[in-house]
Design an enzyme around this catalytic site. Structure first.
Site, PDB file in Angstrom:
ATOM      1  N   LYS A 191       0.862  -1.186   0.000  1.00  0.00           N
ATOM      2  CA  LYS A 191       0.000   0.000   0.000  1.00  0.00           C
ATOM      3  C   LYS A 191       0.891   1.227   0.000  1.00  0.00           C
ATOM      4  O   LYS A 191       1.667   1.462   0.926  1.00  0.00           O
ATOM      5  CB  LYS A 191      -0.903   0.000   1.234  1.00  0.00           C
ATOM      6  CG  LYS A 191      -1.788   1.236   1.312  1.00  0.00           C
ATOM      7  CD  LYS A 191      -2.748   1.181   2.491  1.00  0.00           C
ATOM      8  CE  LYS A 191      -3.612   2.425   2.532  1.00  0.00           C
ATOM      9  NZ  LYS A 191      -4.534   2.414   3.671  1.00  0.00           N
ATOM     10  N   LYS A 244      -2.058  -1.577  -3.948  1.00  0.00           N
ATOM     11  CA  LYS A 244      -2.949  -0.418  -3.902  1.00  0.00           C
ATOM     12  C   LYS A 244      -2.137   0.861  -3.986  1.00  0.00           C
ATOM     13  O   LYS A 244      -1.160   0.982  -3.255  1.00  0.00           O
ATOM     14  CB  LYS A 244      -3.744  -0.465  -2.588  1.00  0.00           C
ATOM     15  CG  LYS A 244      -4.603   0.739  -2.319  1.00  0.00           C
ATOM     16  CD  LYS A 244      -5.150   0.699  -0.917  1.00  0.00           C
ATOM     17  CE  LYS A 244      -5.924   1.982  -0.705  1.00  0.00           C
ATOM     18  NZ  LYS A 244      -6.302   2.179   0.655  1.00  0.00           N
TER      19      LYS A 244
HETATM   20  C1  PBG Z   1      -7.620   3.399   5.508  1.00  0.00           C
HETATM   21  C2  PBG Z   1      -7.843   3.275   4.048  1.00  0.00           C
HETATM   22  C3  PBG Z   1      -7.605   4.226   3.031  1.00  0.00           C
HETATM   23  C4  PBG Z   1      -8.073   3.655   1.849  1.00  0.00           C
HETATM   24  C5  PBG Z   1      -8.532   2.388   2.159  1.00  0.00           C
HETATM   25  N1  PBG Z   1      -8.370   2.154   3.511  1.00  0.00           N
HETATM   26  C6  PBG Z   1      -7.093   5.614   3.106  1.00  0.00           C
HETATM   27  C7  PBG Z   1      -5.731   5.910   3.527  1.00  0.00           C
HETATM   28  O1  PBG Z   1      -4.878   5.051   3.704  1.00  0.00           O
HETATM   29  O2  PBG Z   1      -5.514   7.111   3.733  1.00  0.00           O
HETATM   30  C8  PBG Z   1      -8.066   4.329   0.500  1.00  0.00           C
HETATM   31  C9  PBG Z   1      -9.149   3.895  -0.423  1.00  0.00           C
HETATM   32  C10 PBG Z   1      -9.426   4.805  -1.566  1.00  0.00           C
HETATM   33  O3  PBG Z   1      -8.749   5.832  -1.793  1.00  0.00           O
HETATM   34  O4  PBG Z   1     -10.368   4.498  -2.300  1.00  0.00           O
HETATM   35  N2  PBG Z   1      -6.317   3.259   5.904  1.00  0.00           N
HETATM   36 ZN    ZN Z   2      -5.864   4.015   8.036  1.00  0.00          ZN
END
Ligand code: PBG
Ligand code: ZN
Length: 321
Positions: A191, A244
């Site tokens: 991520k 992601k």
């Molecule tokens: C929470 C989370 C996020 C997303 C999914 N789970 C946001 C982040 O990490 O700030 C992003 C999903 C999206 O942008 O569609 N940690």
């Molecule tokens: Zn988070």
């Protein structure tokens, strides 16, 4: 001369030759559930996406059921936030109640829950905070509590997205000890710290109150490190690993598909959705064709599961041919 065009002559032979085909079961649809009553708030930067209160969830769940997609992924938005994110693991927390409601009214829908504290903490970070530092090991017990409490509510799968080290092992152990040995973990493994999450943070009220997430999410310059993150999560017991965002990271997804023999997921995130919707609204692109092309590319690159806000539209468009 070899003529590639023999197999492209008309639709009958082209469709026989197609290597990648989208299917409703490829998709998981994210849903934002907000505390309160009679709420269906449009998310401005994500046209077509809403925050629903539990009493209005039926509307979207009926569509999910009809589309026969793989499942939903829940993001709860609590009213009360505190430094420990206590609503994330409260028995009557918004996400726990949403899970119970779906389980009762739509038992056929597969429920994935995002495991992370940022929607629940007053500082908006994904872990415990001391001064300006985001603590790792101190955060793990809270993630475990959240996963166990959502499993007790009836969730089918846990998807940790916080990017703390060691969280997959901790959550696996916690779930096993609580008797949820059969609950799979889909780890947000690679991520990246990405500008593509902007619209989501409006939708989920989860923007960090200070600093950014670069001390725990990955540098988008790093592909090798992504493979090490994925390997570590597999080692810790992840059943499914995720890359992601999606489109700018298809190289990472493809490399992971070649390197690892585990199911892969990809998250087609909010900013990717927003860009497509904005250009389509202007009439600059053909939304339907762009979405099918993007989602097909994700599957072609190796994704077994695609988490996408386009899921319900895509199912319609795929079935129309
Ligand atoms: C929470 C989370 C996020 C997303 C999914 N789970 C946001 C982040 O990490 O700030 C992003 C999903 C999206 O942008 O569609 N940690
Ligand atoms: Zn988070």
């Amino acid at each position: 001369m070899y003529r590639f065009r023999r197999l492209r002559r008309d639709e009958r032979i082209r469709s026989m030759m197609q290597e990648t085909r989208l299917h409703p079961k490829d998709f998981i649809y994210p849903i934002f559930v907000i505390e309160g009553e009679n709420i269906k708030n449009p998310v401005e930067s994500m046209p077509g996406i809403f925050q629903y209160s539990i009493d209005r969830l039926d509307e979207i769940l009926a569509q999910v059921k009809r589309a026969e997609i793989g499942g939903v992924m829940l993001f709860g938005i609590p009213i009360h936030k505190d430094p420990q994110g206590s609503q994330a693991y409260a028995k009557d927390g918004i996400t726990q109640r949403a899970v119970r409601f779906i389980k009762e009214t739509y038992p056929e829908i597969y429920i994935v829950v995002d495991i992370c504290l940022c929607e629940y903490t007053s500082h908006g970070h994904c872990g415990m905070v001391q001064g300006e530092e985001i603590l790792n090991d101190e955060t793990l017990p809270y993630l475990v509590k959240m996963a166990v409490s959502l499993a007790e509510a009836g969730a089918d799968m846990a998807a940790p997205s916080d990017m703390m080290d060691g969280r997959v092992a901790a959550i696996r152990e916690g779930l096993d000890q609580a008797g949820f040995t059969q609950m799979p973990i889909m780890a947000y493994s690679a991520k990246f710290a990405s500008a593509y999450y902007g619209p989501f943070r409006d939708a989920a009220h989860s923007a960090p109150g200070f600093g950014d997430r670069r001390s725990y999410q990955m540098d988008f310059a790093n592909g090798q490190e992504a493979l090490r993150e994925i390997a570590a999560d597999i080692e810790e017991g992840a059943d499914i690993v995720m890359v992601k965002p999606a489109l700018a990271y298809l190289d990472v997804l493809k490399e992971a598909a070649l390197a690892f023999d585990v199911p892969l997921a990809v998250y087609n995130v909010s900013g990717e959705y927003a860009m497509v919707k904005a250009a389509a609204a202007k009439g600059w692109i053909d939304e339907k064709r762009i979405v099918i092309e993007n989602l097909t590319a994700m599957k072609r690159a190796g994704a077994k599961i695609i988490i996408t806000y386009h899921a319900l539209d895509a199912v319609k468009w795929v079935s129309e041919g």
